[in-house]
Design a protein around this motif. Structure first.
Motif, PDB file in Angstrom:
ATOM      1  N   PRO A 190       0.819  -1.222   0.000  1.00 50.47           N
ATOM      2  CA  PRO A 190       0.000   0.000   0.000  1.00 50.47           C
ATOM      3  C   PRO A 190       0.846   1.262   0.000  1.00 50.47           C
ATOM      4  O   PRO A 190       1.969   1.284   0.520  1.00 50.47           O
ATOM      5  CB  PRO A 190      -0.810  -0.129   1.293  1.00 50.47           C
ATOM      6  CG  PRO A 190      -0.896  -1.596   1.541  1.00 50.47           C
ATOM      7  CD  PRO A 190       0.425  -2.141   1.067  1.00 50.47           C
TER       8      PRO A 190
ATOM      9  N   LYS B 238      -8.821  -1.054   6.158  1.00 52.46           N
ATOM     10  CA  LYS B 238      -9.244  -0.947   4.759  1.00 52.46           C
ATOM     11  C   LYS B 238      -8.396  -1.870   3.903  1.00 52.46           C
ATOM     12  O   LYS B 238      -7.162  -1.784   3.887  1.00 52.46           O
ATOM     13  CB  LYS B 238      -9.130   0.479   4.267  1.00 52.46           C
ATOM     14  CG  LYS B 238      -9.626   0.630   2.818  1.00 52.46           C
ATOM     15  CD  LYS B 238      -9.729   2.072   2.386  1.00 52.46           C
ATOM     16  CE  LYS B 238     -10.252   2.148   0.946  1.00 52.46           C
ATOM     17  NZ  LYS B 238     -10.373   3.553   0.480  1.00 52.46           N
TER      18      LYS B 238
ATOM     19  N   GLY C 158      -7.662  -3.527   0.015  1.00 47.96           N
ATOM     20  CA  GLY C 158      -7.941  -3.376  -1.408  1.00 47.96           C
ATOM     21  C   GLY C 158      -6.833  -2.734  -2.204  1.00 47.96           C
ATOM     22  O   GLY C 158      -5.670  -3.131  -2.105  1.00 47.96           O
ATOM     23  N   ASP C 159      -7.180  -1.716  -2.973  1.00 48.11           N
ATOM     24  CA  ASP C 159      -6.300  -1.096  -3.964  1.00 48.11           C
ATOM     25  C   ASP C 159      -5.075  -0.471  -3.284  1.00 48.11           C
ATOM     26  O   ASP C 159      -5.192   0.500  -2.533  1.00 48.11           O
ATOM     27  CB  ASP C 159      -7.087  -0.025  -4.715  1.00 48.11           C
ATOM     28  CG  ASP C 159      -6.323   0.565  -5.886  1.00 48.11           C
ATOM     29  OD1 ASP C 159      -5.100   0.323  -5.986  1.00 48.11           O
ATOM     30  OD2 ASP C 159      -6.942   1.273  -6.695  1.00 48.11           O
TER      31      ASP C 159
ATOM     32  N   THR D  23      -5.364   2.874   2.083  1.00 41.80           N
ATOM     33  CA  THR D  23      -5.420   1.408   2.134  1.00 41.80           C
ATOM     34  C   THR D  23      -4.437   0.879   3.168  1.00 41.80           C
ATOM     35  O   THR D  23      -3.278   1.287   3.202  1.00 41.80           O
ATOM     36  CB  THR D  23      -5.108   0.809   0.753  1.00 41.80           C
ATOM     37  OG1 THR D  23      -6.118   1.215  -0.173  1.00 41.80           O
ATOM     38  CG2 THR D  23      -5.069  -0.718   0.808  1.00 41.80           C
TER      39      THR D  23
ATOM     40  N   GLY E  69      -2.979  -4.360   1.036  1.00 39.32           N
ATOM     41  CA  GLY E  69      -3.136  -4.623  -0.375  1.00 39.32           C
ATOM     42  C   GLY E  69      -3.071  -6.125  -0.615  1.00 39.32           C
ATOM     43  O   GLY E  69      -3.334  -6.928   0.286  1.00 39.32           O
TER      44      GLY E  69
END
Length: 475
Positions: free
Chosen positions: A94, A311, A313-314, A320, A323
């Protein structure tokens, strides 16, 4: 620590055919870049160039070597944004973690330049024995020569400069064999060092995988082999190296102990990121959380709740926390370990949905003896939470592991803290801080199957130099 999850049998075939190996962005699946393994020819030329450069610059004054690294740090800083983007795209780290890593890497290179004065010798009292009367003796630390540095994917800038900067400023030449995913980052850092003033030849990058790493270790003109990687890789490189200096920061399965007298809210606050940020892909990421029975339920409830707020994800987004893991092969290995726990009847809390290389925070509660997650290094966003009846039981559980890299204990008692310091079998231990916390000015390294040698300033300087004695008969 797992150095790479690439299928080495495939890579060996690619090497033999002089083909490029694709490294994929673990989040998008697109090919980020291709690595063409150097093979035997580039290995030989890299070592030869490094040895020649070492001999050429052997008598360079310390202040000049310090100036090289000061310039290298400035040059790295000028390409920091590029290093961050490569770290995100090549390993899925991230953005905020990638930025922190690159910033820390630059700071460490600068620190090596300013700490060179700590590299000292000593006077030896040779006249303490009868035959030494009238004699004078002293030692100084001298470089070994050519250092082969084998580096991993998970912190491709920081774990590279942790080897490169101390070895170089101590007077050695360095041949870097990065993991496949870290190849372009290693090449960019090497270019920055040369642009900053480090003479040509002293820093070499050898692309490749197992074949190149073993070849470097065995090369007769390589004087030191240093690895951050898995214990199995360490065993293989040490065997290939034979009777030469070997430094290994190897596997881990970090235990974080929470005693009944701990501040539970603070422990949760610190252990959650230690467990899951960087997708758990750090050798000192929390893997085993050992909690005294009387506070077990409170800790577990708070811990799961906090993990669910991360969080996932991306990795390109600034907020984030987790990742993807580095590759689909890594994801399959981690999922197999989770499935092993489920197959043994364990309660498994998964804080999100699995998707390709995205593995959400996963918590396994009270796994039985024999569960893979207890004994092996998972190197992913998975932790086990284990109940301990008392402090004696907690120490027993923590030490029931072949790894001993770094651990932690949360307690409000100085007596408990000192007991943990005495009895927990690790290279370094934090009290009231989680196991993933690391500073660059204490001796970092493992015991047992977690390796040999130490990183961190000034301790790394000693690893890349050896004492030389000079005796003088006074007239």
């Amino acid at each position: 620590m797992t150095t790479t999850d690439v299928d080495t049998s495939v890579l060996t075939a690619a090497s033999a055919k002089d083909q490029a190996f694709p490294v994929k962005n673990p989040y998008t699946g697109a090919v980020a870049f291709n690595v063409r393994p150097g093979g035997a020819a580039q290995l030989a030329s890299s070592v030869r160039a490094a040895k020649t450069a070492f001999q050429t610059h052997l008598r360079t004054a310390a202040h000049q070597r310090a100036a090289w690294l000061t310039g290298a740090a400035a040059a790295m800083e000028s390409v920091a944004a590029d290093l961050v983007e490569m770290t995100i795209a090549h390993i899925g780290k991230p953005r905020k973690a990638a930025e922190m890593e690159v910033k820390r890497s630059v700071a460490f290179v600068r620190a090596c330049a300013t700490h060179l004065h700590s590299l000292k010798g000593e006077m030896v009292p040779v006249d303490m024995v009868p035959n030494g009367a009238g004699l004078f003796g002293f030692t100084r630390r001298i470089p070994y020569g050519v250092v082969a540095a084998v580096t991993p994917f998970n912190a491709p800038s920081n774990l590279l400069v942790q080897k490169l900067a101390p070895a170089l400023i101590a007077g050695n030449a360095v041949v870097i064999k990065p993991c496949l995913e870290g190849t372009e980052i290693a090449q960019a850092i090497a270019k920055a060092f040369i642009a900053g003033g480090v003479p040509e030849g002293l820093v070499q990058v050898l692309p490749g995988d197992r074949e190149e790493a073993l070849g470097l270790a065995a090369h007769p003109d390589v004087d030191v082999v240093t690895l951050t990687g898995g214990t199995a890789a360490g065993d293989a490189l040490a065997r290939a190296a034979g009777a030469k200096r070997f430094i290994g920061e190897l596997g881990g399965n970090s235990a974080n102990i929470v005693l009944a007298d701990a501040d539970i809210e603070d422990a949760v606050k610190r252990i959650v990121p230690s467990s899951f940020e960087a997708s758990g892909q750090q050798c000192i990421s929390t893997q085993r959380i050992i909690v005294e029975t009387s506070v077990f339920d409170e800790f577990l409830h708070r811990f799961i709740d906090a993990a669910k707020r991360l969080k996932v994800g991306d990795p390109t987004l600034p907020d984030t926390d987790l990742g993807p893991v580095v590759s689909s092969r890594a994801a399959a290995r981690i999922i197999a370990m989770i499935d092993d726990a489920r197959g043994r009847g364990c309660r498994v809390e998964t804080c999100g949905e699995l998707a390709d290389c995205i593995i959400p925070p996963t918590i396994v509660i009270d796994p039985p003896v024999g569960t893979r997650l207890i004994k092996e290094e998972v190197f992913g966003p998975v932790v086990v939470v284990i109940r301990a009846s008392d402090i004696d039981d907690a120490i027993r559980i923590a030490n029931d592991c072949e790894f001993g890299l770094q651990g932690s204990c949360f307690t409000s008692s100085l007596a408990n803290a000192m007991r943990m310091s005495e009895e927990i079998n690790v290279g370094s231990l934090w009290i009231n801080e989680a196991s993933r916390f690391r500073l660059d000015n204490y001796p970092f390294g493992g015991v047992g199957r977690s390796g040999v040698g130490r990183e961190g300033l000034p301790y790394a300087f000693e690893e890349y130099t050896q004492p030389k004695f000079t005796g003088i008969r006074l007239p």
